[in-house]
Motif scaffolding. Structure first.
Motif, short mmCIF file in Angstrom:
data_model
loop_
_atom_site.label_atom_id
_atom_site.label_comp_id
_atom_site.label_asym_id
_atom_site.label_seq_id
_atom_site.Cartn_x
_atom_site.Cartn_y
_atom_site.Cartn_z
N PHE A 74 -9.70 0.25 6.64
CA PHE A 74 -8.84 -0.48 5.72
C PHE A 74 -9.67 -1.22 4.68
CE2 PHE A 74 -6.85 -4.50 4.51
CZ PHE A 74 -5.61 -4.10 4.04
N THR A 77 -11.44 1.14 2.07
CA THR A 77 -10.60 1.69 1.01
C THR A 77 -10.43 0.71 -0.15
OG1 THR A 77 -8.63 0.92 2.21
CG2 THR A 77 -9.31 3.21 2.54
N SER A 207 -4.34 -7.92 4.44
CA SER A 207 -3.12 -7.21 4.06
C SER A 207 -2.18 -8.15 3.33
CB SER A 207 -2.43 -6.64 5.30
OG SER A 207 -1.15 -6.13 4.97
N GLU A 230 -3.68 -0.14 -3.63
CA GLU A 230 -2.57 0.14 -2.70
C GLU A 230 -2.17 1.61 -2.78
OE1 GLU A 230 0.04 -0.82 0.35
OE2 GLU A 230 -1.68 -1.90 -0.50
N ARG A 233 -4.71 3.53 -0.84
CA ARG A 233 -4.49 3.35 0.59
C ARG A 233 -3.28 4.14 1.08
NH1 ARG A 233 -5.85 -3.14 0.83
NH2 ARG A 233 -8.02 -2.92 1.54
N TYR A 237 -5.12 6.16 3.70
CA TYR A 237 -5.11 5.27 4.87
C TYR A 237 -3.76 5.33 5.60
CZ TYR A 237 -5.28 0.99 7.66
OH TYR A 237 -5.23 0.08 8.70
#
Length: 276
Positions: A74, A77, A207, A230, A233, A237
Motif C-alpha cells: 500500500f 503504491t 488511508s 488513488e 491503487r 492494489y
C-alpha cells in the motif's frame, strides 16, 4: 526567439523538429544523475525499495493495522508516484537556470529543458515499477503482512492510465515552475517546503478512511495528486474498476494544468533569456 503570439506554432509546431534533441537530452539527464554512482541506474530499483522498508518500519504500527492489507505494498503504491512528481518537478524547476549558458548561445525551444528533466525521471519511474512488481510477488507468495490477501486481475493492466495522467499533470506543473524560478529564485525553497507538506496531506502513508473530519477529507479529495495515486491503487492494489469521478477529475487537472503551463510558457518564453 520563439513566437509567443502563436502558441500552437511555438509548442507543437516545433515538436517534431526537435523530438530527437528531446530524446538525447533525456538520455543525458539519466546518465548524469548516476554518473558517479557504482550501481548506476540500478539505484532506480534499489532506492524505492529502501524507502519502502524504512517507512514501513516507522509507520506500520500507526497506520498498518487500520484495515490496510499488506501495508508495505500500500505504501509503495503511493510513495512511487509521489516521488516521481516531486523529483521531476524539482528538476524541471531549475532546468532553465541549469542550462542558461546553452540557452543564451544556441536556439532550442526552451520547453525542451523542463520536459527532458521530467521524461528522464519518468524513465526512472518505469524502472521502479519493476521493483514494485518484485515487492508485490514477494509479499503475495510469502504471506507476510497478509500479503496472501493481495488481489490480481485484469484491472491491473490499466495501471498506465493514472501514470500518463500524472505525467501530463507533472509536465504542466514543471513548465509553470521553470518559468517562475527564472523570475523568483525563492520558488525553489518554497516548493521544497510545499512538497514536504504535500507528503503528509496526501494519503500516502495512511488511508483516507481514517480521516473523520469532513473538511479535511474534502481538502484531500480535491487534490490532483490524490486522484492519480488513488486511481493507481485501484488498478494495482485494490484491483477494482477505476472510479469515474476520480478519473474525470484527474483528467481535468492533468490537461488543464498542462494548458496553463503552455500558456504561461508562451507568454514569457521570449522574456526569459533576459532574466537568466
Amino acid at each position: 526567439m520563439e513566437n509567443t503570439k502563436n502558441g500552437e506554432h511555438t509548442f507543437w509546431g516545433t515538436f517534431n523538429q526537435y523530438k530527437s534533441l528531446l530524446r538525447e537530452l533525456t538520455r543525458k539527464n539519466i546518465k548524469l544523475k548516476y554518473r558517479d554512482s557504482v550501481l548506476g541506474i540500478f539505484w532506480s530499483f534499489v532506492q524505492p525499495l529502501l524507502n519502502m522498508a524504512v517507512l514501513s518500519v516507522v509507520f506500520s504500527s500507526l497506520f498498518g493495522r487500520r484495515g490496510i492489507t499488506c501495508y508495505p505494498v500500500f505504501l509503495f503504491t503511493g510513495r512511487l508516484l509521489f516521488e516521481f512528481f516531486t523529483t521531476s518537478t524539482k528538476a524541471a524547476l531549475v532546468s532553465f537556470r541549469t542550462n542558461a549558458a546553452i540557452i543564451k548561445k544556441v536556439y532550442v525551444p526552451k520547453y525542451i529543458y523542463p520536459l527532458s528533466s521530467i521524461l528522464s525521471t519518468f524513465v526512472n519511474l518505469s524502472i521502479s515499477l519493476l521493483c514494485f512488481v518484485c515487492v508485490w510477488i514477494f509479499f503475495r507468495f510469502t504471506g507476510i503482512s497478509h500479503g496472501d490477501e493481495l488481489l490480481l486481475n485484469w484491472h491491473a493492466l490499466l495501471f498506465f492510465v493514472p501514470l500518463i495522467l500524472l505525467l501530463v499533470f507533472t509536465a504542466g506543473v514543471g513548465l509553470i515552475l521553470s518559468v517562475l524560478q527564472v523570475y523568483f529564485r525563492d520558488i525553489k525553497y518554497m516548493w521544497d517546503v510545499f512538497c514536504t507538506l504535500l507528503f503528509y496531506i496526501v494519503p500516502i502513508i495512511y488511508s483516507i478512511d481514517i480521516i473523520q473530519s469532513k473538511w479535511t477529507r474534502l481538502l484531500i479529495e480535491i487534490n490532483p495528486i490524490y486522484h492519480m495515486i488513488e486511481l493507481f491503487r485501484q488498478c494495482v492494489y485494490y484491483c477494482t474498476t477505476m472510479d469515474i469521478n476520480l478519473l474525470l477529475g484527474a483528467t481535468a487537472w492533468a490537461f488543464g494544468t498542462l494548458l496553463i503551463g503552455i500558456w504561461i510558457f508562451n507568454k514569457k518564453s521570449d522574456d526569459l533569456i533576459f532574466h537568466m
